[in-house]
Scaffold this active site. Structure first.
Site, PDB file in Angstrom:
ATOM      1  CE  LYS A 248       1.547   7.546  -7.805  1.00 37.33           C
ATOM      2  NZ  LYS A 248       1.917   6.136  -7.996  1.00 37.33           N
TER       3      LYS A 248
ATOM      4  CG  ASP B 227       3.020   5.202 -11.181  1.00 36.56           C
ATOM      5  OD1 ASP B 227       2.403   4.369 -11.876  1.00 36.56           O
ATOM      6  OD2 ASP B 227       3.330   4.995  -9.983  1.00 36.56           O
TER       7      ASP B 227
ATOM      8  CD  GLU C  41       6.124   3.505 -11.118  1.00 36.21           C
ATOM      9  OE1 GLU C  41       7.103   4.279 -11.176  1.00 36.21           O
ATOM     10  OE2 GLU C  41       5.557   3.224 -10.046  1.00 36.21           O
TER      11      GLU C  41
ATOM     12  CD  GLU D 163       3.475   0.272  -7.946  1.00 35.11           C
ATOM     13  OE1 GLU D 163       4.140   1.173  -8.480  1.00 35.11           O
ATOM     14  OE2 GLU D 163       2.610   0.496  -7.088  1.00 35.11           O
TER      15      GLU D 163
ATOM     16  CG  ASP E 104       6.377  -3.966  -3.359  1.00 36.95           C
ATOM     17  OD1 ASP E 104       5.828  -2.852  -3.422  1.00 36.95           O
ATOM     18  OD2 ASP E 104       6.305  -4.709  -2.364  1.00 36.95           O
TER      19      ASP E 104
ATOM     20  CG  HIS F 174       6.503   0.246  -5.468  1.00 39.34           C
ATOM     21  ND1 HIS F 174       5.841  -0.492  -4.508  1.00 39.34           N
ATOM     22  CD2 HIS F 174       5.780   1.376  -5.638  1.00 39.34           C
ATOM     23  CE1 HIS F 174       4.748   0.158  -4.137  1.00 39.34           C
ATOM     24  NE2 HIS F 174       4.683   1.286  -4.805  1.00 39.34           N
TER      25      HIS F 174
HETATM   26 MG   LIG Z   1       3.828   3.145  -8.995  1.00 41.59          MG
END
Ligand SMILES: [Mg+2]
Length: 439
Positions: free
Chosen positions: A219, A247, A273, A299, A322, A349
């Site tokens: 992240k 992400d 992402e 997602e 997703d 995702h």
């Molecule tokens: Mg993500």
């Protein structure tokens, strides 16, 4: 014998994951992973389970939206065939009054997805097959009949979809056998939550490689200096050959995304992402054009129309479906076909609660009967909350083992549901008591 759906149970289930900072990212600092959960029951006792994933507050809103769909399902013949599942999908997404709340996006659309997925669980169980095999056993004509082509035909016509599916038909049996033998490639996000300290990041990144994963994800988007440091640490921990995706969870405006990713690019991130708003198609295209790292999103993409435009605008390199945001299997089938038409890999995702369990079926079906390849494709894997499911995902050497149990792997243990029911379940009652003592 045809069965009738006689019961429609809706449940607000929440897990207090914010206590461990699991799932923490730049936009979502303290999620309590939750499911707005629906159980369809027939007069003969068969059950279909479906759900939407949320991160806590608002799970009751989604449960109320699912409840609004009860009249469409109770008293209906239990869906069995492609025709049954196509009809249910159209009725749930085309109701003119409910459609006003979207159209085809947000809470009402997600609720339709939960009910549609529960219907697929019921139908696949009746066929005695896991959903991926149930889908992969349908003819190209049946698969095309499941898709709502409204708003798609400037990019994908039913005839083109049929052509894609027919082209993949000859190798189906061989690929299904290979899938059962080898599993489907996965990557793990477990090392990279923003709330974890550097030591935990390095330990978990090394562990991921030892466990056989070829890709991890971090992240990013809190602080650029921190992200550069964490990226260097992760790269040193996993070496040059393991892919590291990053992400941002929609954190940035377009110029920020370009600046940030230009700074991270020397450490070779595999993709960026959700760099910006999931609705911003031109923004994604600008990010893709403005820096060297490949772009992934999906997602939080509301429906097939936005996916269509992301592909038309050359705004994405990876399509991240997703299982529980759009209108169920049917709409995800439309998105898989769009991705195949535009030649973009689908990297689903997952994580949350139950999303790995669901989406593995769609990726495996894609491999067997749509794209026909797992090249450049990986399903996200996060090692949280699987113990609450009766048919949890199985990961072996960095790959998802193909599920063999009939249905959608969506059934939660009754004891887990009872314990985590919100707000009255014992897990939440105990938490409330602790808060009162501490305050
Ligand atoms: Mg993500």
């Amino acid at each position: 014998m045809s069965q009738t759906v006689t019961e429609f149970g809706v449940h607000d289930i929440r897990f207090p994951t914010s206590e461990q900072l699991d799932g923490s990212d730049a936009m979502n600092p303290d999620p309590d992973y939750s499911a707005a959960y629906v159980v369809l029951r027939t007069d003969e006792g068969a059950e279909g389970h479906g759900f939407c994933f949320t991160i806590g507050r608002g799970n009751d809103v989604l449960a109320a939206a699912i409840e609004a769909l009860r009249p469409y399902v109770v008293g209906r013949r239990a869906p069995r065939t492609a025709a049954d599942l196509a009809a249910l999908h159209i009725e749930l997404t085309h109701d003119s009054q409910l459609r006003w709340l979207g159209p085809e996006k947000g809470v009402m659309h997600m609720a339709a997805g939960a009910v549609i997925n529960a219907a697929w669980d019921l139908a696949a169980k009746a066929a005695g097959l896991p959903v991926w095999e149930f889908l992969a056993g349908m003819t190209p004509e049946e698969l095309v009949s499941l898709v709502d082509f409204r708003y798609l035909t400037d990019a994908l016509t039913p005839a083109e979809a049929l052509e894609i599916l027919r082209a993949a038909e000859p190798g189906r049996a061989e690929r299904a056998a290979r899938l059962r033998a080898e599993g489907y490639p996965a990557y793990t996000t477990s090392p990279g939550w923003l709330g974890y300290d550097d030591n935990k990041l390095v330990t978990l990144a090394e562990q991921a490689v030892a466990d056989g994963f070829q890709q991890i994800k971090l992240k990013v988007g809190g602080d650029l200096d921190d992200d550069v440091r964490r990226m260097k640490l992760a790269r040193a921990a996993v070496g040059p050959d393991i892919r590291i995706a990053v992400d941002a969870n929609q954190r940035w405006d377009v110029p920020d995304a370009i600046r940030w990713m230009t700074a991270l690019a020397p450490h070779e991130p595999h993709w960026i992402e959700e760099p910006t708003s999931p609705d911003d198609i031109l923004g994604h295209a600008a990010v893709r054009a403005g820096q060297p790292v490949k772009v992934a999103t999906g997602e939080h993409v509301a429906n097939r129309v936005v996916f269509k435009q992301l592909l038309q605008a050359e705004a994405v390199d990876f399509v991240q479906i997703d299982a529980a945001r759009v209108a169920g299997v049917n709409e995800n089938l439309a998105i898989l076909l769009l991705a195949a038409k535009y030649g973009k890999p689908v990297c689903p995702h997952a994580g949350g609660v139950g999303l790995c369990e669901l989406v593995q079926h769609l990726a495996m079906f894609d491999y067997v009967a749509v794209s026909g390849t797992w090249e450049d494709r990986v399903i996200e894997y996060v090692d949280h909350l699987h113990e609450h499911f009766t048919d949890p995902v199985v990961i072996d050497s960095g790959r998802y083992v193909a599920p063999g149990a009939p249905g959608f792997s969506a059934r939660m243990h009754p004891e887990s549901m009872a314990a985590h029911r919100y707000p009255e379940g014992p897990v939440w009652q105990a938490r409330r008591t602790t808060e009162e003592v501490n305050s």
